[in-house]
Enzyme design. Structure first.
Site, PDB file in Angstrom:
ATOM      1  N   LYS A 194      23.261  50.702 111.829  1.00 31.17           N
ATOM      2  CA  LYS A 194      23.667  50.595 113.182  1.00 31.17           C
ATOM      3  C   LYS A 194      24.999  49.776 113.557  1.00 31.17           C
ATOM      4  O   LYS A 194      25.966  49.961 114.347  1.00 31.17           O
ATOM      5  CB  LYS A 194      22.620  50.083 114.099  1.00 31.17           C
ATOM      6  CG  LYS A 194      22.720  49.848 115.505  1.00 31.17           C
ATOM      7  CD  LYS A 194      21.214  49.774 116.278  1.00 31.17           C
ATOM      8  CE  LYS A 194      20.595  48.406 116.346  1.00 31.17           C
ATOM      9  NZ  LYS A 194      21.327  47.435 116.946  1.00 31.17           N
ATOM     10  N   GLY A 216      22.714  45.996 122.717  1.00 31.25           N
ATOM     11  CA  GLY A 216      23.382  44.630 123.042  1.00 31.25           C
ATOM     12  C   GLY A 216      24.560  44.434 122.359  1.00 31.25           C
ATOM     13  O   GLY A 216      25.426  43.812 122.758  1.00 31.25           O
ATOM     14  N   SER A 256      26.277  33.826 115.810  1.00 32.66           N
ATOM     15  CA  SER A 256      26.024  35.320 116.331  1.00 32.66           C
ATOM     16  C   SER A 256      27.300  36.026 115.851  1.00 32.66           C
ATOM     17  O   SER A 256      28.413  35.835 116.301  1.00 32.66           O
ATOM     18  CB  SER A 256      25.934  35.238 118.053  1.00 32.66           C
ATOM     19  OG  SER A 256      26.289  36.602 118.546  1.00 32.66           O
ATOM     20  N   ASP A 264      17.056  40.366 112.282  1.00 30.30           N
ATOM     21  CA  ASP A 264      16.569  41.473 112.948  1.00 30.30           C
ATOM     22  C   ASP A 264      15.048  41.732 111.962  1.00 30.30           C
ATOM     23  O   ASP A 264      14.130  42.520 112.546  1.00 30.30           O
ATOM     24  CB  ASP A 264      17.230  42.477 112.939  1.00 30.30           C
ATOM     25  CG  ASP A 264      18.348  42.516 113.865  1.00 30.30           C
ATOM     26  OD1 ASP A 264      18.116  41.799 114.843  1.00 30.30           O
ATOM     27  OD2 ASP A 264      19.576  42.940 113.699  1.00 30.30           O
ATOM     28  N   ARG A 300      11.177  38.145 121.265  1.00 30.56           N
ATOM     29  CA  ARG A 300      10.289  38.498 119.830  1.00 30.56           C
ATOM     30  C   ARG A 300       9.392  37.529 119.368  1.00 30.56           C
ATOM     31  O   ARG A 300       8.549  37.814 118.698  1.00 30.56           O
ATOM     32  CB  ARG A 300      11.623  39.075 119.011  1.00 30.56           C
ATOM     33  CG  ARG A 300      12.207  40.388 119.012  1.00 30.56           C
ATOM     34  CD  ARG A 300      12.857  41.250 117.749  1.00 30.56           C
ATOM     35  NE  ARG A 300      13.665  42.326 118.344  1.00 30.56           N
ATOM     36  CZ  ARG A 300      14.771  42.743 117.801  1.00 30.56           C
ATOM     37  NH1 ARG A 300      15.132  42.119 117.074  1.00 30.56           N
ATOM     38  NH2 ARG A 300      14.810  43.946 118.313  1.00 30.56           N
ATOM     39  N   ARG A 303      12.359  47.212 117.041  1.00 32.75           N
ATOM     40  CA  ARG A 303      11.692  46.468 116.139  1.00 32.75           C
ATOM     41  C   ARG A 303      10.433  46.313 116.105  1.00 32.75           C
ATOM     42  O   ARG A 303       9.849  46.282 115.126  1.00 32.75           O
ATOM     43  CB  ARG A 303      12.683  45.495 115.669  1.00 32.75           C
ATOM     44  CG  ARG A 303      14.155  45.891 115.637  1.00 32.75           C
ATOM     45  CD  ARG A 303      14.898  44.988 114.435  1.00 32.75           C
ATOM     46  NE  ARG A 303      16.360  45.330 114.784  1.00 32.75           N
ATOM     47  CZ  ARG A 303      16.903  46.282 113.940  1.00 32.75           C
ATOM     48  NH1 ARG A 303      16.515  47.016 113.013  1.00 32.75           N
ATOM     49  NH2 ARG A 303      18.426  46.417 114.239  1.00 32.75           N
TER      50      ARG A 303
END
Ligand code: S3P
Length: 431
Positions: A21, A93, A166, A318, A349, A391
């Site tokens: 992705k 995102g 990030s 992730d 999450r 996820r």
């Protein structure tokens, strides 16, 4: 759509991981910024990466889909068209954070980006800050959230230190830097995925890394060789976890991207004594252009708890929900530190994992910066709410296969964001 996953007998078989992705988003965006058509082989056909194709089309790029490939005829580095209306990034995102890097360089043109309910809760001030320093004008709702308005300008090069590691923010600045005057340097507190850097290096851009700093020099135009997208290590991680947890399993997962900045999860799993064989890339001192791939050979085995430190978090960001799931089946305690970023992913999450796994019988608690799990010999089963997060949905499915009584996942359709054939692939391995 809700779906039930019953306890599985041994999983077996071979399959290829779906296309990556992160790399698909970057290929489409850089393709749109390029001056000549770019062929992308094995582009991920999923909701997030389709949003990217629609976005670049709205900005004047032409997109031709043929089979598993895509050809993008770019609009050019400084020639994105001002679209008629706002650009909808959907749930993506990565698109929300990377695209403004290109848009910031479109002198005198304005763009509005918005997305779904999850996107509207995810901060964009982290990209607005460096892009403003470069000269663009950005306005966000409450100064922090989408919709985000970008007014392009002639950009200047900057040196910028990220507050949180990030890859999305780093990549945004690197894309803007391509059209800025001079050499831009971005520093991050810990290494994060470096797909943008590798793709730019392959495009002949002057880019180099010095430890946690990356410097890129502007270009007049961007020209890219054909790009082949490797399999997604994050998507493969769900299959790997199923293979490790379900007794008697043996799986061969082909064509998995094993870039060192993406294989933190596999290193954590190996530390937990999980059996995963594969030719993982070693830490690269120098920036390299290649995206290495390997097959992964996975077998069921007993696990031990582990501690994940903050430095490792961006390299497995992730997959941390899966570390929690594995922790429920491991001997002893599994603790994740330095993962407060998980609060602002597609869902919160930390809350989703802790409440989700508790509901299945797990002994897990949230900490200020992650979670702590005490191995409880497995999971009973029950119902898990995906909270619309791909996820979490896939974690719930894997939990079901490994549980004693099965798991009903609420909102399984969220998997289409990154891995549309996930349920079919799992079913194939269970038969
Ligand atoms: C991504 C980077 C990560 C990751 C996301 C994809 C990317 O986010 O969570 O799913 O493609 O750059 P951050 O590195 O911004 O935390």
């Amino acid at each position: 759509m809700n779906m039930r996953f019953e306890p599985a007998r041994a999983l077996s078989g071979e399959l290829d991981a779906p296309a990556d992705k992160s790399i698909s988003h970057r290929a489409a965006l850089l393709g749109a910024m390029a001056s000549e058509p770019v062929r992308i082989e094995r582009y991920l056909q999923a909701a997030d990466t389709t949003s990217t194709l629609h976005a670049v089309q709205a900005l004047g790029a032409l997109v031709e889909i043929n089979g598993e490939g895509v050809v993008v005829r770019g609009a050019g580095l400084r020639e994105a068209r001002e679209p008629d209306g706002p650009i909808d990034v959907g749930n993506a995102g990565t698109l929300m954070r990377l695209l403004p890097g290109w848009l910031a360089a479109q002198q005198g043109r304005s763009f509005t980006l918005h997305g779904d309910e999850s996107i509207r809760r995810r901060p964009v001030d982290r990209i607005a800050k460096p892009l403003r320093q470069m000269g663009a004008e950005l306005t966000a709702r409450e100064g922090r959230f989408p919709p985000l308005e970008v007014r392009g300008a002639r950009l200047r090069a900057i040196s910028y230190e990220l507050d949180v590691p990030s890859a999305q923010v780093k990549s945004c600045v690197l894309l803007a830097a391509l059209a800025a005057d001079g050499a831009t340097t971005v520093g991050e507190p810990a290494r994060s995925r470096d797909h943008t850097e590798r793709m730019l290096l392959r495009a002949g851009v002057a880019i180099h890394r010095n430890g946690r700093h990356v410097t890129v020099v502007n270009v007049d135009e961007l020209l890219l060789e054909p790009i082949r997208i490797p399999g997604d290590a994050s998507s493969a991680a769900f299959l790997v976890t199923a293979g490790v947890l379900v007794p008697g399993s043996r799986l061969l997962i082909g064509d998995v991207g094993v870039n060192w900045t993406r294989t933190g999860f596999l290193r954590i799993l190996r530390r937990m004594q999980g059996i995963v064989l594969g030719d993982l890339e070693d830490e690269t001192g120098e920036l390299v252009g290649e995206e290495p791939v390997s097959d992964l050979d996975v077998a069921h085995g007993a696990l031990e708890g582990t501690v994940v430190e903050a430095e490792e978090v961006p390299l497995a960001i992730d997959e941390l929900p899966l570390v929690a799931l594995l922790g429920c089946f491991a001997e002893g305690e599994t603790v994740v530190h330095g993962a407060q970023e998980l609060r602002v992913k597609e869902s919160d999450r930390i809350a989703g994992v802790v409440e989700g796994l508790r509901g299945l019988g797990g002994d897990i608690e949230a900490t200020p910066d992650g979670f702590a799990v005490r191995g409880s010999g497995g999971l009973r089963g029950g119902t898990l709410d995906s909270r619309g997060d791909h996820r979490l949905a896939m974690m719930g499915a894997v939990a079901g296969l490994a549980s004693r009584e099965g798991v009903e996942v609420l909102g399984m359709d969220a998997a289409a964001v990154s891995y549309p054939s996930f349920v079919a692939d799992l079913a194939g391995l269970c038969s």
